[in-house]
Design a protein around this motif. Structure first.
Motif, PDB file in Angstrom:
ATOM      1  N   VAL A   1       3.155   6.085  -5.169  1.00 18.91           N
ATOM      2  CA  VAL A   1       1.779   6.393  -5.542  1.00 18.91           C
ATOM      3  C   VAL A   1       1.154   5.199  -6.264  1.00 18.91           C
ATOM      4  O   VAL A   1      -0.043   4.940  -6.162  1.00 18.91           O
ATOM      5  CB  VAL A   1       1.746   7.652  -6.444  1.00 18.91           C
ATOM      6  CG1 VAL A   1       0.321   8.014  -6.781  1.00 18.91           C
ATOM      7  CG2 VAL A   1       2.429   8.816  -5.754  1.00 18.91           C
TER       8      VAL A   1
ATOM      9  N   PHE B   1       0.828  -1.217   0.000  1.00 24.49           N
ATOM     10  CA  PHE B   1       0.000   0.000   0.000  1.00 24.49           C
ATOM     11  C   PHE B   1       0.861   1.265   0.000  1.00 24.49           C
ATOM     12  O   PHE B   1       0.496   2.282  -0.566  1.00 24.49           O
ATOM     13  CB  PHE B   1      -0.890  -0.043   1.250  1.00 24.49           C
ATOM     14  CG  PHE B   1      -2.093   0.844   1.181  1.00 24.49           C
ATOM     15  CD1 PHE B   1      -2.602   1.279  -0.029  1.00 24.49           C
ATOM     16  CD2 PHE B   1      -2.736   1.232   2.351  1.00 24.49           C
ATOM     17  CE1 PHE B   1      -3.727   2.089  -0.079  1.00 24.49           C
ATOM     18  CE2 PHE B   1      -3.861   2.048   2.309  1.00 24.49           C
ATOM     19  CZ  PHE B   1      -4.355   2.472   1.096  1.00 24.49           C
ATOM     20  N   THR B   2       2.024   1.164   0.654  1.00 30.65           N
ATOM     21  CA  THR B   2       2.850   2.368   0.807  1.00 30.65           C
ATOM     22  C   THR B   2       3.979   2.428  -0.208  1.00 30.65           C
ATOM     23  O   THR B   2       4.851   3.282  -0.105  1.00 30.65           O
ATOM     24  CB  THR B   2       3.431   2.428   2.229  1.00 30.65           C
ATOM     25  OG1 THR B   2       4.133   1.219   2.473  1.00 30.65           O
ATOM     26  CG2 THR B   2       2.338   2.594   3.263  1.00 30.65           C
TER      27      THR B   2
ATOM     28  N   GLY C   1      -0.217   2.793  -3.696  1.00 33.70           N
ATOM     29  CA  GLY C   1      -1.355   3.420  -3.023  1.00 33.70           C
ATOM     30  C   GLY C   1      -2.605   3.393  -3.876  1.00 33.70           C
ATOM     31  O   GLY C   1      -3.667   2.924  -3.451  1.00 33.70           O
ATOM     32  N   THR C   2      -2.487   3.857  -5.138  1.00 36.66           N
ATOM     33  CA  THR C   2      -3.673   3.922  -5.999  1.00 36.66           C
ATOM     34  C   THR C   2      -4.177   2.527  -6.332  1.00 36.66           C
ATOM     35  O   THR C   2      -5.379   2.289  -6.374  1.00 36.66           O
ATOM     36  CB  THR C   2      -3.395   4.688  -7.309  1.00 36.66           C
ATOM     37  OG1 THR C   2      -2.151   4.234  -7.833  1.00 36.66           O
ATOM     38  CG2 THR C   2      -3.335   6.175  -7.078  1.00 36.66           C
TER      39      THR C   2
END
Lengths: 200, 553
Positions: A132, A128-129, A135-136
């Motif tokens: 970007v 997730f981290t 994340g997206t």
């Protein structure tokens, strides 16, 4: 009954004038889905802008996404839209046995999709981290997955309700709304699939 | 579709309101009656208006002197952040939703909203939003301090490293408020589209209903963008994602897009219902039909549509390329066309009318004058060269306070006085109302007019200390602010005393046309004993045909 407003009777008259409650509910639900689609649209637009403007879109060490398994998942999910349509049709014919059968099939297909996605997430080499991109990716697929889960939940509710005698003799708002929601979740997935998996 | 009177159910002398809330406790309990919910919204939001006003008083106190000497800077930052947020999310939005809740079903001849329970749930989320937001003052690291727009990377700073900090609570509150507003929007749109009384075509709807309809469409299609941005910022803060954090490769300007894609149209969510209120009030107190009804109705929808393509005018200095600035400058300027149509329609309505300068009319006229001023500075700000010069200065602050206090809050006061007899069944005191008006009108101008020269001279917004040459205008602005704060006292006094022991109000004290004035004050629980049939256009002042048919005597 003589010196006060008989609210039941008034409601009845009001309902005749201000259209049926079922119709209102369905209209409200469609309006809600329109609004919901703007959230997805916001995420999609964000994804497209991020993808086209971020240097090093795929962070170092990230190999990108496998397309094969998600394609199978997509086919299953899209097919389940037809199955829930068949369930709806069966209910219109008051064929409760077929209704339940088709509904269970839809739920099984939805669950297959979710499990498939969980397996996919588990095997990915980014989190997730991770920039970007990570994340997206997780935001979009996760938010959609949450909708699939909600859809299955709604389906289990209408399934249980079908065992209460007389429940589905008239008015199928719950069933129609659940079915519409499922089609919505499907359409969103098709856009998401093209955006994330096809456009790499 | 039957419209036969329900005979034998009602006795003539018993048809009035003995089922409407009779004591104050009912207004504090869970109710699904749109009128109770409407008043709940109004009272709750007015409470938060006072909270936001206290923040403003502290800030104006701090700005009396150039030095930062009254409050701690963390507190000051929290105050301007919370002042802005509270005034928008907890005062203007919910109070207008309160009016919409109270009036829309009455105005369209419905017994309630389409989804009464959803309506109640949406309301009860508002106090929750308030508690979470105010709670941010009591967590380690202090309240949210990044201003109401919460731009990253400033809003991403987490001084304590705690998961729960002021900014996190702030974002949660904004997200919950968004969910509540979307619930409300679904309800309003469904009610207006599906539940109008027989005969009430779209072009027979009162303009307040048109305005609420347009505003709620904006909520439906704009709010999800803000919610998306808020969720992403929340994830950046708590889960370590990189959406808006430049240190991790994210793009902070993306947040500005998410934020303004909703938050600019949000201005119209607030101002459109005020326009609707103007359109209800001017014809009544001028005894004339509203000039250009259809054009005014359509202009609301036009404003709603155009509002979606102007948001980048907040980002002229955020690295936006020149060609894009030009497009957004033109679309922004275009908003003045439908808005101007409305202003001219109101002026034409008042023109040559038989004016009654009661408190609601005074407030509406005052608000209109200040709106025209706000509109002119708004057109100035839409122009790129001016905006680049005064960006982030007190000129902008002055402009939007003319919109949000001068127009919206004054317009809300007009509405409160106008519908007070309907809501409470009592008349307010006209002389206290006029004292309130003059204090507020003078206070507003004294407070916000000096901000324009201050901004042109270069004083930045959101500062606790400033160069000594700015002190002169700041003292005037602060004195005006204190006067404005004081003006609230006669209002509260008037409302409380009148509600308790005011003169009993008749059903239609203003001799207004409109369905809400055809029922008793306050209206009975289900509004209409019999659903009316609409047979004429609204605003037929001076005309002879009846508005409705088939209403009980």
């Amino acid at each position: 009954m003589d010196s006060y407003i008989d609210s039941h009777e008034l409601h009845h008259t009001a309902a005749e004038h201000t259209h049926d409650e079922e119709g209102n509910k369905m209209f409200g639900f469609i309006v809600f889905l329109l609004s919901e689609s703007v959230i997805f649209l916001s995420f999609f637009a964000g994804y497209a802008i991020y993808k086209t403007t971020t240097p090093n879109w795929l962070p170092a060490g990230v190999s990108g996404l496998e397309v094969k398994e998600p394609t199978i998942n997509t086919i299953i999910l899209v097919a389940s839209s037809f199955v829930i349509y068949l369930a709806e049709r069966a209910l219109q014919r008051h064929d409760l046995v077929k209704f339940r059968l088709f509904l269970l099939t839809t739920m099984a297909m939805g669950t297959y999709f979710l499990v498939g996605q969980a397996i996919e997430w588990n095997g990915l080499d980014f989190g997730f981290t991770t920039g970007v991109f990570g994340g997206t990716f997780y935001l979009l697929t996760g938010f959609h997955g949450l909708h699939v889960f909600t859809g299955i939940l709604l389906q289990s509710i209408i399934l249980v309700r079908s065992f209460i005698p007389g429940n589905y003799d008239t008015g199928h708002f719950g069933v129609n709304a659940t079915s519409l929601f499922w089609h919505f979740v499907d359409v969103i997935w098709i856009i998401l699939f093209i955006l994330i998996y096809v456009w790499q | 579709m039957t419209n036969v009177p329900i005979e034998g159910i009602l006795l003539p002398d018993e048809k009035h309101n003995h089922e409407s809330p009779s004591n104050w406790k009912e207004y504090f309990s869970f109710s699904t009656d749109h009128k109770v919910i409407g008043i709940q919204y109004l009272v709750t939001s007015f409470f938060f208006f006072l909270v936001g006003g206290i923040f403003a008083m502290v800030m104006r106190g701090e700005l009396m002197t150039p030095e930062s000497d009254l409050v701690d800077r963390t507190v000051y930052n929290g105050m301007f952040t919370m002042h802005g947020t509270v005034m928008l999310f907890l005062w203007t939005f919910p109070s207008l939703v309160g009016f919409a809740n109270y009036l829309v079903p009455l105005m369209i001849g419905a017994r309630d909203m389409a989804f009464p329970r959803l309506n109640a749930v949406a309301f009860w989320m508002v106090p929750v939003v308030g508690i979470i937001m105010m709670g941010s003052f009591f967590v380690p690291g202090g309240p949210a301090q990044a201003g109401w727009w919460s731009y990253p990377p400033v809003s991403l700073q987490n001084p304590t490293g705690n998961l729960i900090n002021g900014q996190v609570l702030w974002l949660l509150a904004v997200a919950i408020s968004g969910v509540s507003s979307i619930m409300g929007a679904v309800n309003f749109v469904t009610t207006i589209v599906k539940m109008r009384a027989p005969g009430m075509g779209f072009f027979k709807m009162p303009l307040f209903v048109w305005a609420v309809f347009s505003a709620q469409i904006i909520q439906l299609f704009g709010l999800p963008a803000l919610t998306a941005g808020a969720v992403m910022l929340l994830l950046d803060l708590t889960a370590g994602t990189a959406f808006f954090d430049p240190a991790k490769g994210g793009n902070p300007v993306m947040f500005e897009h998410y934020f303004w894609f909703y938050s600019h149209p949000a201005v119209y969510v607030i101002i459109l219902p005020i326009f609707g209120i103007f359109s209800e009030i001017f014809p009544v107190y001028s005894r004339k039909p509203l000039f250009g009804y259809k054009v005014v109705a359509v202009s609301s929808i036009l404003i709603a549509v155009v509002s979606g393509i102007v948001w980048v005018h907040h980002m002229y200095v955020s690295g936006t390329p020149g060609w894009m600035r030009l497009i957004f400058m033109l679309t922004t300027m275009f908003v003045s066309v439908p808005t101007g149509i409305k202003v001219f329609a109101w002026v034409a309505t008042i023109w040559g009318g038989k004016l009654r300068l009661n408190t609601p009319m005074l407030f509406a006229l005052g608000a209109l004058i200040m709106f025209v001023f706000a509109g002119i500075t708004g057109i100035m700000l839409s122009s790129v060269p001016v905006d680049v010069h005064v960006n982030n200065t007190y000129f902008v602050v002055g402009h939007f306070h003319y919109v949000l206090y001068g127009t919206v809050t004054m317009g809300l006061y007009a509405a409160i006085y106008h519908w007070f007899p309907k809501m409470t069944g009592r008349m307010y005191s006209e002389s206290w109302g006029k004292i309130h008006f003059w204090l507020a009108f003078i206070g507003t101008n004294l407070n916000f007019l000096p901000m324009h020269p201050l901004g042109l001279q270069g004083m930045l917004r959101r500062v606790a200390s400033y160069a000594p040459e700015y002190q002169y205008w700041n003292i005037i602005a602060s004195l005006g602010g204190f006067l404005l704060g004081m003006s609230t006292l006669p209002f509260i006094f008037n409302m409380v005393i009148s509600w308790m022991q005011g003169e009993k109000a008749p059903a239609n004290p203003w001799r207004a046309i409109g369905l809400e004035w055809l029922v008793s004050s306050p209206p009975p629980v289900e509004n209409f004993e019999e659903i009316p049939i609409i047979v004429s256009e609204p605003y037929g002042y001076g005309k002879s045909e009846p508005l409705t048919a088939n209403l009980p005597e």
